[in-house]
Enzyme design. Sequence first.
Site, PDB file in Angstrom:
ATOM      1  N   LYS A  15      19.935 -19.340 100.172  1.00 28.16           N
ATOM      2  CA  LYS A  15      20.779 -18.187 100.488  1.00 28.16           C
ATOM      3  C   LYS A  15      20.103 -16.965  99.893  1.00 28.16           C
ATOM      4  O   LYS A  15      19.967 -16.847  98.676  1.00 28.16           O
ATOM      5  CB  LYS A  15      22.183 -18.343  99.901  1.00 28.16           C
ATOM      6  CG  LYS A  15      23.064 -17.140 100.234  1.00 28.16           C
ATOM      7  CD  LYS A  15      24.302 -17.068  99.386  1.00 28.16           C
ATOM      8  CE  LYS A  15      25.029 -15.773  99.745  1.00 28.16           C
ATOM      9  NZ  LYS A  15      25.784 -15.202  98.646  1.00 28.16           N
TER      10      LYS A  15
ATOM     11  N   TYR B 105      19.763 -20.128  95.506  1.00 26.42           N
ATOM     12  CA  TYR B 105      20.513 -18.881  95.654  1.00 26.42           C
ATOM     13  C   TYR B 105      19.672 -17.768  95.043  1.00 26.42           C
ATOM     14  O   TYR B 105      19.526 -17.690  93.825  1.00 26.42           O
ATOM     15  CB  TYR B 105      21.855 -19.025  94.948  1.00 26.42           C
ATOM     16  CG  TYR B 105      22.853 -17.909  95.148  1.00 26.42           C
ATOM     17  CD1 TYR B 105      22.585 -16.792  95.923  1.00 26.42           C
ATOM     18  CD2 TYR B 105      24.108 -17.990  94.546  1.00 26.42           C
ATOM     19  CE1 TYR B 105      23.524 -15.791  96.091  1.00 26.42           C
ATOM     20  CE2 TYR B 105      25.069 -17.004  94.709  1.00 26.42           C
ATOM     21  CZ  TYR B 105      24.768 -15.904  95.487  1.00 26.42           C
ATOM     22  OH  TYR B 105      25.706 -14.910  95.652  1.00 26.42           O
TER      23      TYR B 105
END
Length: 307
Positions: free
Chosen positions: A163, A135
Amino acid sequence: MIDLAGIVPPVATPFTADGDVDTASLERLCAFLLDAGVDGLFAGGSTGEIALLTDGQRDTVVRTVVGTAAGQVPVLVGAVDTGTRRVIDHARRAETLGADAVVVTAPFYVGVHPDEVTAHYRLVHDSIGVPVVAYDIPSAVHTGLPASSLAELAQSRHIAAVKDSSGDLSAFRRVLRLTEGTGLRVLTGSELLCDLALGLGAHGAVPGLGNVDPDGYVRLAAAAFTGDAETATAEQERLVELFDITSVADRSRVGPSAVALGAFKTALYLRGVIDHPAAAAPLRPLDEAETDRIRDLLTRAGLGVVR
């Protein structure tokens, strides 16, 4: 590895008037997203207020989302904390509760070197039995994930996806180029650049605004994946206008997290999906005038309002 693609909303965490996780509203929200045709659910992300939840609340959220998904789509779970051992504890707990993958940021609060961040992901991967999603959210953890590090971790299979919430489209393009052929799934976290990211070759998107209008993002992705750039762009433009709900709150009264989360939750409340628009303490809710403005924006976007 996990074959992530399409729209994977970071599920908001509804609360009761007393500040407990509102499991009935959370179940309705998950059903609302699933009915729209989303391709996965991300529990315990930034939109899910992961940094403000107690450990018990995290468990409640994961149990509820996993139970409602019931295997229809993969469930990603945030394992976010300041250091590696704390993250591993969260990740193991998420795995026990049924997570299909865990989403992990770089360590924060302490200063870290890029090599230490790479070691962090390797240690987490080696300590659990489900895939790790990196992330990249430097606005929150103050450490970016270099494309070269992501490529190294992808090649060694220590991460299955990333992400990207960096907001840097040129860096996103570089990640796609350097990880091509590794099997890494690259997802954008931007609500406003989904059409561009998918057009560049991203495998999917994780938009917070997808809680409010999942159908719109599902239509956008379907158009982008079939090469219908005109339809994807038109849908994106409509969603950009809807994103104006995040500019409604008075920033002299509330901070940036309450501005965005308050907007999403107020919109979900007005749409009848959740029972209360409150965020976790100490974030303040939107006031009556701000709520009225969001109601107007939802109506303009063609979304149903029941309150």
